[in-house]
Design an enzyme around this catalytic site. Structure first.
Site, short mmCIF file in Angstrom:
data_model
loop_
_atom_site.label_atom_id
_atom_site.label_comp_id
_atom_site.label_asym_id
_atom_site.label_seq_id
_atom_site.Cartn_x
_atom_site.Cartn_y
_atom_site.Cartn_z
N GLY A 1 -29.20 7.92 -4.34
CA GLY A 1 -28.22 6.65 -4.05
C GLY A 1 -28.56 6.20 -2.67
O GLY A 1 -26.93 5.73 -2.69
N ALA A 2 -29.43 6.54 -1.75
CA ALA A 2 -29.32 5.55 -0.51
C ALA A 2 -29.08 4.19 -0.44
O ALA A 2 -28.81 3.93 0.91
CB ALA A 2 -30.55 6.11 0.00
N ASP B 1 -8.05 8.85 -9.78
CA ASP B 1 -9.40 8.39 -8.67
C ASP B 1 -8.42 8.84 -6.78
O ASP B 1 -9.29 9.41 -6.22
CB ASP B 1 -9.19 6.86 -8.31
CG ASP B 1 -10.04 6.84 -6.68
OD1 ASP B 1 -11.57 7.34 -7.49
OD2 ASP B 1 -9.90 5.30 -6.65
N HIS C 1 -7.13 14.17 -4.00
CA HIS C 1 -6.96 13.87 -2.89
C HIS C 1 -5.86 14.33 -2.96
O HIS C 1 -5.70 15.98 -2.45
CB HIS C 1 -6.93 12.44 -2.30
CG HIS C 1 -8.35 11.86 -2.63
ND1 HIS C 1 -9.53 12.72 -2.61
CD2 HIS C 1 -8.53 10.70 -2.58
CE1 HIS C 1 -10.33 12.34 -2.40
NE2 HIS C 1 -9.37 10.87 -2.95
N LYS D 1 -3.13 0.99 -5.30
CA LYS D 1 -3.29 0.33 -4.68
C LYS D 1 -2.83 -0.97 -4.30
O LYS D 1 -2.06 -1.87 -4.64
CB LYS D 1 -4.52 -0.23 -5.19
CG LYS D 1 -5.85 0.77 -5.32
CD LYS D 1 -7.21 0.30 -6.16
CE LYS D 1 -8.27 1.43 -5.47
NZ LYS D 1 -8.37 1.58 -4.40
N TYR E 1 5.69 14.69 12.67
CA TYR E 1 6.68 14.72 13.68
C TYR E 1 7.72 14.94 13.30
O TYR E 1 7.84 15.27 11.30
CB TYR E 1 6.60 13.19 14.22
CG TYR E 1 6.99 11.57 12.45
CD1 TYR E 1 7.95 11.73 12.41
CD2 TYR E 1 5.94 11.42 12.61
CE1 TYR E 1 7.75 10.67 10.98
CE2 TYR E 1 6.01 10.08 11.45
CZ TYR E 1 6.67 10.13 11.20
OH TYR E 1 7.17 9.30 9.61
N LEU E 2 8.60 15.89 13.76
CA LEU E 2 9.63 16.10 13.18
C LEU E 2 11.01 15.22 13.21
O LEU E 2 11.32 15.10 14.09
CB LEU E 2 9.90 17.77 13.77
CG LEU E 2 11.00 18.38 13.28
CD1 LEU E 2 10.57 18.67 11.59
CD2 LEU E 2 11.12 19.35 14.03
#
Length: 575
Positions: A96-97, A320, A325, A421, A468-469
């Site tokens: 699928g280049a 998706d 993810h 989105k 960050y805390l």
């Protein structure tokens, strides 16, 4: 002297799992030796582990971990002499280049690995697709997407030229064994009789995965080295289709040859998640229901489908983003301490988390879809304005969900996911909100809003990677006024070197045979089992998504879902 042994099972082992249809089955008698070698420094152990797996070193120019070809039944032993012979080669085929993913991510990642000296000296990259291209046309196409590392720009052009000379192209059909047989001939020409290791990256739609795997396995596998296949998501649409895809792939490949990629697992801050927890005493005791009130996993994009609507409409935001993810990050976050950093130990702990979770209920899901919006004199199109999307599509472009883990560590703690989105900002982050301080002496200083007094750990995955805390402290002065401040680790300030792209890390891991960041089949099954019931119910009942304007914060329903569990979305306070 301490030794480290690795036994590679023979073809008679019932657990080898090799498919009868695969030509690799013929090479099983070659993998019957027991390898023993001295335990040296930690870096040497890593190199020897790959060596034990694959036999002959692929030399690298700067000491990056390298890969090895398979052990032959030739009487060769693991010796320093054999390590330096350089008798093997690596062939990477991008199937699928001509697609966007290959051009924008895969080829640039391969070049970055080459630029950093992490690829062996003897390698070649082949593009494979139906588009008719010459070698030179492929090189011109991908050259526009290649970039060099910030700190080594002086030899950028030379490095690009060297890499492009290693790139070749072969045009063929995805279901043609004859075309893959021709590819095999070209691969052998570049391999020049050396031990050959072959990596296939399937940058193609999932409906042709099996055709490509069948053709590559039968006609273009390595017969004396390893053959591995990287498979891009989506891995099916539900439990049934995912299981069928896995079953079909395993007709031609073993589980050890399949590398299911989720590029979010290769991101630097996700990689750092286990380090943050397991190597810092200050966090590990707090990592439970006793101190954590809720965990939020938030993903947002500030753009819509933009021409990809036809593809996106088949899956939607839950399939998706959430099912892969965000759920993968959740499993890494919530897992128990693994026995070791070995891939199987880590993946087994992730599977335990997924199997402990309650399947997602429709009552704990909010779905939305962005609509057209005018802002600042500019018109932003709605989702169904995309010509590739059906006009009456009910596919969600936004979803929020509440999930729970039924184990002693996390019982009762809501894990809230939010993904969408065409929102107001782009980002991905993990937010850990801690419980209120019992009997807080300074309660009156926060009036009635104790939520503003809670500590919060934020791991920003992208952009502007950082940790960050949030703590409470006194504002300097004669009075007693409290303020929330951030103890901040901003990566670009602390580590000025450019952070490698996730695809670079995952490609290198696949080359080395490191499976820690890839998804195992039982892990995939457990993930789909959590989402499939709610997905089917959404579609069968034709639930209409709540509309939200392009560029907004998403549907109001997401806030009602959070408040149902006495949670306030943490990203609202940063806006």
């Amino acid at each position: 002297m301490t030794t480290h042994s690795m036994i590679i099972p023979s073809s008679s082992s019932s657990s080898s799992g090799l498919a009868a249809a695969s030509p690799l089955r013929e090479t099983l008698p070659l993998f019957t030796k027991s390898l023993t070698f001295p335990r040296k420094s930690s870096f040497s152990r890593v190199r020897l582990r790959f060596f034990a797996e694959n036999h002959s070193q692929l030399d690298s120019s700067n000491g990056c971990p390298t890969n090895f070809a398979s052990l032959q039944e030739s009487g060769d032993h693991v010796t320093e002499e054999n390590v330096t012979k350089g008798k093997s080669t690596l062939s990477i085929t991008v199937v699928g280049a001509s697609g966007d993913l290959a051009k924008k991510k895969i080829f640039p990642a391969l070049f970055a690995l080459f630029y950093e000296g992490c690829l062996p000296q003897d390698f070649s990259v082949f593009g494979y697709a139906r588009t008719k291209l010459t070698h030179e046309e492929l090189r011109v196409m991908i050259s526009t997407t290649l970039t060099c590392r910030i700190d080594q720009k002086e030899n950028c052009v030379d490095k690009m030229d060297q890499f492009l000379k290693k790139c070749f192209y072969h045009s063929g059909q995805y279901n043609s064994e004859e075309d893959f047989a021709e590819l095999n001939i070209k691969l052998k020409e570049k391999e020049a009789g050396k031990l050959s290791n072959r990596l296939y990256y399937l940058s193609i739609p999932p409906n042709i995965f099996v055709d490509v795997v069948r053709c590559a396995s039968l006609k273009a596998s390595s017969l004396n080295g390893w053959t591995r296949v990287i498979v891009e998501k989506p891995f099916g649409r539900d439990s049934e289709s995912s299981g069928e895809l896995t079953r079909c792939l395993k007709q031609y490949l073993t589980e050890e040859q399949i590398f299911r990629i989720d590029h979010y697992l290769g991101k630097e801050l996700v990689e750092n998640l286990s380090v943050l927890r397991f190597s810092n005493l200050v966090f590990e005791p707090l990592w439970s229901r006793n101190y954590i009130r809720n965990v939020q996993l938030i993903f947002s994009e500030d753009f819509g489908t933009e021409g990809r609507g036809g593809y996106f409409d088949q899956y939607g935001i839950i399939r998706d983003i959430m099912q892969n993810h965000l759920l993968q990050i959740l499993a890494l976050f919530a897992m128990e301490t693994p026995v070791s950093l070995d891939a199987e130990d880590i993946r087994s702990e992730k599977v335990k988390v997924l199997r402990s979770m309650k399947p997602l209920l429709l009552e704990n899901v909010i779905v939305g879809q962005y609509k057209g919006h005018n802002k600042g004199g500019k018109t932003y199109p709605g989702y169904t304005d995309d010509p590739t999307v059906p006009k009456h599509s009910l596919t969600p472009t936004f979803a929020a969900a509440a999930m729970f883990i039924n184990n002693a560590r996390w019982d009762g703690v809501p894990f809230l996911m939010k993904a969408g989105k065409a929102l107001h900002t782009r980002g991905a982050e993990i937010r850990v909100q801690f419980r209120h301080v019992p009997g807080n002496l300074y309660k009156k200083n926060f009036a009635t809003d104790l939520d503003k007094a809670t500590n919060e750990l934020v791991i920003r995955v992208q952009p502007d990677e950082g940790i960050y805390l949030r703590i409470n402290n006194k504002v300097p002065g004669l009075g007693m006024r409290l303020d929330r401040s951030d103890l901040n680790l901003l990566y670009r300030s602390r580590y000025p070197r450019e952070i490698p792209d996730a695809y670079e890390r995952l490609l290198l891991d696949a080359i080395e045979g490191e499976r820690r960041l890839f998804i195992r089949s039982d892990e995939l099954n457990a993930a789909w089992d959590l989402f499939t019931p709610a997905l089917k119910e959404l579609e069968e009942k034709k639930i209409v998504p709540e509309l939200y304007p392009y560029g907004s914060r998403g549907p109001v329903g997401a806030h009602y879902l959070a408040s149902k569990y006495n949670v306030r979305w943490g990203d609202l306070e940063d806006a």
